[in-house]
Design an enzyme around this catalytic site. Structure first.
Site, PDB file in Angstrom:
ATOM      1  CG  ASN A 167      61.164 -11.730  18.476  1.00  0.00           C
ATOM      2  OD1 ASN A 167      60.308 -11.947  19.328  1.00  0.00           O
ATOM      3  ND2 ASN A 167      62.433 -11.605  18.777  1.00  0.00           N
TER       4      ASN A 167
ATOM      5  CD  GLN B 225      60.281 -10.340  13.313  1.00  0.00           C
ATOM      6  OE1 GLN B 225      60.273 -10.867  12.207  1.00  0.00           O
ATOM      7  NE2 GLN B 225      61.418 -10.030  13.928  1.00  0.00           N
TER       8      GLN B 225
ATOM      9  CB  SER C 299      62.696  -2.358  12.721  1.00  0.00           C
ATOM     10  OG  SER C 299      62.778  -1.926  14.056  1.00  0.00           O
ATOM     11  CB  ALA C 300      63.477   0.280   7.630  1.00  0.00           C
ATOM     12  CG  HIS C 301      66.582  -4.130  10.595  1.00  0.00           C
ATOM     13  ND1 HIS C 301      67.028  -5.333  11.083  1.00  0.00           N
ATOM     14  CD2 HIS C 301      65.975  -3.508  11.627  1.00  0.00           C
ATOM     15  CE1 HIS C 301      66.713  -5.432  12.360  1.00  0.00           C
ATOM     16  NE2 HIS C 301      66.068  -4.336  12.710  1.00  0.00           N
TER      17      HIS C 301
ATOM     18  CB  THR D 253      69.494  15.985  11.680  1.00  0.00           C
ATOM     19  OG1 THR D 253      69.765  17.287  12.180  1.00  0.00           O
ATOM     20  CG2 THR D 253      69.532  16.004  10.159  1.00  0.00           C
TER      21      THR D 253
ATOM     22  CB  CYS E 268      67.704  -7.373  20.599  1.00  0.00           C
ATOM     23  SG  CYS E 268      67.283  -6.370  19.164  1.00  0.00           S
TER      24      CYS E 268
END
Length: 377
Positions: free
Chosen positions: A151, A179, A199-201, A237, A323
């Site tokens: 990253n 990445q 990670s979708a973002h 959920t 992060c």
């Protein structure tokens, strides 16, 4: 604002925003048997199927979760706990010092609880020699965890070769591939990995949504308890709208990947040429790595001051992983590849996306030259 921090978060794609709004309007819980619940279930499963198709795997192997940090922790803590319960003692873990903190933190926790942890030694660009892994594998190695694309440096590992060495010794292999999607090819069956996290973002999907791949025939015990969702592997959920939007975003990102890769290559070369006139600037990123990332050092300039100056000049960049932002510590990735702490503190990461333009990188390069002058004065 010129946004050059795509490695931290890719702005949500318009198609993903539209998909999210559509699915978020559905009132049902995807676990409910009534019509409203089943309508939500259809969107959830369509999102999962899109992700599975992009990675060439069965949808049943794709577990929806909150992102890479959860996935990395789940694999490291889940696999090692199961191994220790089976053998009655701690075993051996192999990873690297250039991993994301979501891998390093559980690895160090395991080390403090009796596990032997081997951190492979990188070269100057953060690559890992397969022979080093071969020599490090032991009879009690429970897991190998090595990222695919770094990253901070963009360095791309030879995941298929590394996985093959682990497989030959019967050792599960986990790859943090956060990445890669939308820029680099992701072929999970071709790589042969046991587990993979996403990670979708990072590809233009929503924040707080991710996916964990668990190869068919493998088991992964849950680390949280409560419900039977996601095959009992990750109870709770599901975020129906998030999973659906993530799948839509990935479908489009993968369809555009070849063009995006070429565009990012041109941008990276253009930016590197433009910043080369800054006195003392040196490049840290792998020249053959992901074209998404440029990592550079401006000796004598304070990284925090550089970032603040750039922000005032309308450019968003970073000093490393989002992060770890605000920790005031030098990048562990840069010190692992041999940079001194002062040079690591004088380093910045610029990362690009499909929407980034040549004009923007030219303007950013001029802003960086100004910011460096202010920081050094």
């Amino acid at each position: 604002m010129i946004y050059l921090d795509y490695a931290a978060t890719h702005p949500m794609r318009p198609d993903a925003l539209a998909a999210y709004a559509q699915a978020a309007a559905l009132p049902g819980n995807p676990a409910s048997v009534h019509a409203a619940g089943q309508a939500a279930r259809e969107r959830l499963e369509e999102g999962r199927a899109r992700v599975a198709a992009a990675f060439h795997v069965d949808p049943r192997t794709v577990i929806a979760n909150s992102g890479g940090t959860e996935g990395d922790n789940h694999v490291l803590l889940g696999v090692t706990r199961a191994w220790q319960e089976q053998h009655g003692r701690p075993g051996h873990l192999i990873t690297t010092p250039t991993e994301h903190s979501a891998v390093l933190a559980p690895a160090r926790w395991l080390q403090s609880h009796g596990w032997a942890v081997t951190f492979l030694t990188p070269d100057v660009h953060g690559r890992y020699d397969p022979e080093q892994l071969r020599d490090t594998l032991q009879a009690d190695t429970a897991l190998v965890s090595i990222h695919h694309a770094n990253n901070e440096l963009g360095t791309v590992q030879d995941t298929a070769t590394l996985t093959g060495l682990a497989a030959a010794r019967g050792v599960p292999y986990h790859v943090d591939a956060v990445q890669a999607p939308g820029v680099l090819s992701v072929d999970l069956p071709g790589w042969g990995v046991t587990y993979a996290t996403f990670s979708a973002h990072k590809w233009g999907g929503p924040r707080g949504v991710g996916f964990l791949y668990v190869r068919r025939g493998e088991t992964l015990p849950p680390v949280t308890l409560g419900g039977g969702q996601e095959g009992g592997v990750r109870p709770g959920t599901q975020d129906t709208a998030g999973v659906y939007a993530a799948g839509v975003a990935l479908t489009h990102a993968e369809a555009e990947r070849t063009a995006t890769h070429a565009h990012l290559m041109a941008l990276r070369d253009h930016f590197v040429q433009a910043v080369s006139s800054i006195p003392g600037v040196t490049l840290n990123h792998a020249p053959d790595g992901s074209p998404k990332v440029v990592n550079l050092t401006i000796p004598g300039a304070d990284g925090e001051a550089l970032l603040m100056n750039l922000d005032m000049l309308g450019v968003a960049a970073s000093a490393g992983s989002a992060c770890s932002a605000g920790t005031m510590q030098p990048s562990h990735v840069l010190t692992a590849i041999g940079l001194s702490e002062p040079d690591a503190r004088s380093s910045l990461r610029f990362s690009f996306g499909a929407a980034t333009t040549a004009t923007e990188v030219e303007t950013a390069a001029r802003a960086l030259a100004q910011a460096a002058q202010w920081s050094r004065s």
